[in-house]
Design a protein around this motif. Structure first.
Motif, PDB file in Angstrom:
ATOM      1  N   THR A 165      -0.888  -4.532  17.244  1.00 50.33           N
ATOM      2  CA  THR A 165      -1.086  -5.012  15.878  1.00 50.33           C
ATOM      3  C   THR A 165      -1.584  -3.848  15.039  1.00 50.33           C
ATOM      4  O   THR A 165      -2.287  -2.966  15.539  1.00 50.33           O
ATOM      5  CB  THR A 165      -2.092  -6.172  15.805  1.00 50.33           C
ATOM      6  N   ARG A 166      -1.213  -3.835  13.777  1.00 48.55           N
ATOM      7  CA  ARG A 166      -1.594  -2.723  12.901  1.00 48.55           C
ATOM      8  C   ARG A 166      -1.962  -3.248  11.523  1.00 48.55           C
ATOM      9  O   ARG A 166      -1.353  -4.205  11.032  1.00 48.55           O
ATOM     10  CB  ARG A 166      -0.436  -1.731  12.800  1.00 48.55           C
ATOM     11  N   ARG A 167      -2.955  -2.606  10.924  1.00 51.60           N
ATOM     12  CA  ARG A 167      -3.403  -2.992   9.577  1.00 51.60           C
ATOM     13  C   ARG A 167      -3.663  -1.733   8.766  1.00 51.60           C
ATOM     14  O   ARG A 167      -4.390  -0.847   9.193  1.00 51.60           O
ATOM     15  CB  ARG A 167      -4.673  -3.834   9.671  1.00 51.60           C
ATOM     16  N   MET A 168      -3.035  -1.652   7.595  1.00 50.36           N
ATOM     17  CA  MET A 168      -3.252  -0.549   6.660  1.00 50.36           C
ATOM     18  C   MET A 168      -4.141  -1.046   5.524  1.00 50.36           C
ATOM     19  O   MET A 168      -3.831  -2.066   4.882  1.00 50.36           O
ATOM     20  CB  MET A 168      -1.919  -0.063   6.089  1.00 50.36           C
ATOM     21  N   PHE A 169      -5.229  -0.346   5.265  1.00 46.77           N
ATOM     22  CA  PHE A 169      -6.120  -0.694   4.162  1.00 46.77           C
ATOM     23  C   PHE A 169      -5.867   0.273   3.003  1.00 46.77           C
ATOM     24  O   PHE A 169      -5.939   1.492   3.177  1.00 46.77           O
ATOM     25  CB  PHE A 169      -7.586  -0.611   4.593  1.00 46.77           C
ATOM     26  N   SER A 170      -5.587  -0.291   1.825  1.00 48.20           N
ATOM     27  CA  SER A 170      -5.353   0.537   0.649  1.00 48.20           C
ATOM     28  C   SER A 170      -5.602  -0.312  -0.617  1.00 48.20           C
ATOM     29  O   SER A 170      -5.538  -1.541  -0.554  1.00 48.20           O
ATOM     30  CB  SER A 170      -3.914   1.068   0.651  1.00 48.20           C
ATOM     31  N   VAL A 171      -5.938   0.310  -1.714  1.00 44.65           N
ATOM     32  CA  VAL A 171      -6.046   1.746  -1.954  1.00 44.65           C
ATOM     33  C   VAL A 171      -7.522   2.121  -1.785  1.00 44.65           C
ATOM     34  O   VAL A 171      -8.383   1.548  -2.455  1.00 44.65           O
ATOM     35  CB  VAL A 171      -5.547   2.097  -3.358  1.00 44.65           C
ATOM     36  N   ILE A 172      -7.827   3.064  -0.899  1.00 43.79           N
ATOM     37  CA  ILE A 172      -9.209   3.382  -0.569  1.00 43.79           C
ATOM     38  C   ILE A 172      -9.940   4.026  -1.738  1.00 43.79           C
ATOM     39  O   ILE A 172     -11.093   3.689  -2.040  1.00 43.79           O
ATOM     40  CB  ILE A 172      -9.275   4.297   0.671  1.00 43.79           C
ATOM     41  N   CYS A 173      -9.303   4.970  -2.433  1.00 49.90           N
ATOM     42  CA  CYS A 173      -9.996   5.758  -3.456  1.00 49.90           C
ATOM     43  C   CYS A 173     -10.470   4.919  -4.636  1.00 49.90           C
ATOM     44  O   CYS A 173     -11.413   5.302  -5.328  1.00 49.90           O
ATOM     45  CB  CYS A 173      -9.123   6.922  -3.920  1.00 49.90           C
ATOM     46  N   THR A 174      -9.861   3.776  -4.872  1.00 45.69           N
ATOM     47  CA  THR A 174     -10.277   2.925  -5.996  1.00 45.69           C
ATOM     48  C   THR A 174     -10.941   1.631  -5.534  1.00 45.69           C
ATOM     49  O   THR A 174     -11.230   0.760  -6.348  1.00 45.69           O
ATOM     50  CB  THR A 174      -9.060   2.572  -6.881  1.00 45.69           C
ATOM     51  N   SER A 175     -11.184   1.495  -4.230  1.00 46.61           N
ATOM     52  CA  SER A 175     -11.752   0.250  -3.710  1.00 46.61           C
ATOM     53  C   SER A 175     -13.228   0.136  -4.065  1.00 46.61           C
ATOM     54  O   SER A 175     -13.945   1.132  -4.191  1.00 46.61           O
ATOM     55  CB  SER A 175     -11.576   0.175  -2.196  1.00 46.61           C
ATOM     56  N   THR A 176     -13.682  -1.086  -4.215  1.00 48.64           N
ATOM     57  CA  THR A 176     -15.080  -1.357  -4.541  1.00 48.64           C
ATOM     58  C   THR A 176     -15.876  -1.575  -3.259  1.00 48.64           C
ATOM     59  O   THR A 176     -15.297  -1.853  -2.196  1.00 48.64           O
ATOM     60  CB  THR A 176     -15.182  -2.614  -5.403  1.00 48.64           C
ATOM     61  N   PRO A 177     -17.219  -1.485  -3.348  1.00 47.14           N
ATOM     62  CA  PRO A 177     -18.034  -1.805  -2.164  1.00 47.14           C
ATOM     63  C   PRO A 177     -17.759  -3.207  -1.634  1.00 47.14           C
ATOM     64  O   PRO A 177     -17.767  -3.434  -0.421  1.00 47.14           O
ATOM     65  CB  PRO A 177     -19.466  -1.660  -2.679  1.00 47.14           C
ATOM     66  N   GLU A 178     -17.513  -4.136  -2.529  1.00 44.44           N
ATOM     67  CA  GLU A 178     -17.229  -5.511  -2.111  1.00 44.44           C
ATOM     68  C   GLU A 178     -15.907  -5.596  -1.355  1.00 44.44           C
ATOM     69  O   GLU A 178     -15.798  -6.309  -0.355  1.00 44.44           O
ATOM     70  CB  GLU A 178     -17.194  -6.437  -3.335  1.00 44.44           C
ATOM     71  N   GLN A 179     -14.911  -4.848  -1.831  1.00 42.02           N
ATOM     72  CA  GLN A 179     -13.618  -4.835  -1.149  1.00 42.02           C
ATOM     73  C   GLN A 179     -13.747  -4.228   0.242  1.00 42.02           C
ATOM     74  O   GLN A 179     -13.199  -4.746   1.226  1.00 42.02           O
ATOM     75  CB  GLN A 179     -12.600  -4.038  -1.966  1.00 42.02           C
TER      76      GLN A 179
END
Length: 201
Positions: A165-179
């Motif tokens: 199983t694979r999961r990509m998290f994006s967009v990191i550079c604009t993510s909030t602490p809550e995200q």
């Protein structure tokens, strides 16, 4: 259950490190043995020397440890960013030096290397967590998500690992602490589900 966590990111403050840490904590809470390897912190050399290409080569103590542990593992978690559609060099070097013939795969007698190998890793579940600064839809439309093909078909299946199983998290550079907090909760939930005693490899 023994689960190897292989982390490839140079910055200890990265979200990749947070993913690896929550994965390890979740596994320990489940009673698993979680072996976390921060490749950059270990000083893992990604360059495969010519002296290591032979199946019976003498390996450095660190590479030998990784080879031993990947043979012992009942599960695998890979964590790294998407850089140019590829893993960072240290992670690619881990593939080259650790997932080696006689450890992760072997060719049948009479096969000089041109055929399809037999995977040697235990039947296991593998999870791949990636981070990216490319929006998901653009990644799919423009690049075709090369990391999916790399890990599932070109690496893990080659070594005998079918449950991936694979999961990509994006967009990191604009993510909030809550995200990010929500993403880490998702990592924990996914690890708990994939490595529960009832999960079949």
């Amino acid at each position: 259950m023994i689960v190897s966590i292989i982390l490839g990111h140079p910055d200890p403050q990265s979200f990749n490190h947070a993913i690896a840490a929550i994965a390890q904590r979740t596994l320990l809470d489940m009673g698993c043995e979680a072996r976390l390897h921060d490749l950059c912190a270990e000083g893992f050399d990604p360059v495969l020397p010519a002296t290591e290409t032979a199946r019976d080569a003498v390996l450095s103590p660190l590479v030998e440890q990784h080879c031993r542990e990947i043979r012992e593992a009942d599960g695998l978690i890979i964590v790294h960013p998407n850089w140019w559609g590829m893993p960072p060099a240290v992670m690619k070097g881990w593939i080259d030096r650790v997932l080696r013939p006689g450890v992760a795969y072997a060719f049948l007698p009479g096969d000089g290397g041109e055929g399809v190998p037999v995977g040697l890793l235990k039947p296991m579940r593998a999870m791949v967590f990636n981070t990216s600064n490319t929006p998901t839809q653009r990644e799919q439309d423009v690049f075709g998500d090369p990391l999916e093909r790399l890990w599932r078909d070109c690496v893990l299946c080659f070594c005998g690992v079918r449950a991936v199983t694979r999961r990509m998290f994006s967009v990191i550079c604009t993510s909030t602490p809550e995200q990010r907090a929500a993403w880490l909760s998702e990592v924990s939930e996914n690890v708990r589900r994939e490595f529960s005693p009832t999960a079949a490899a």
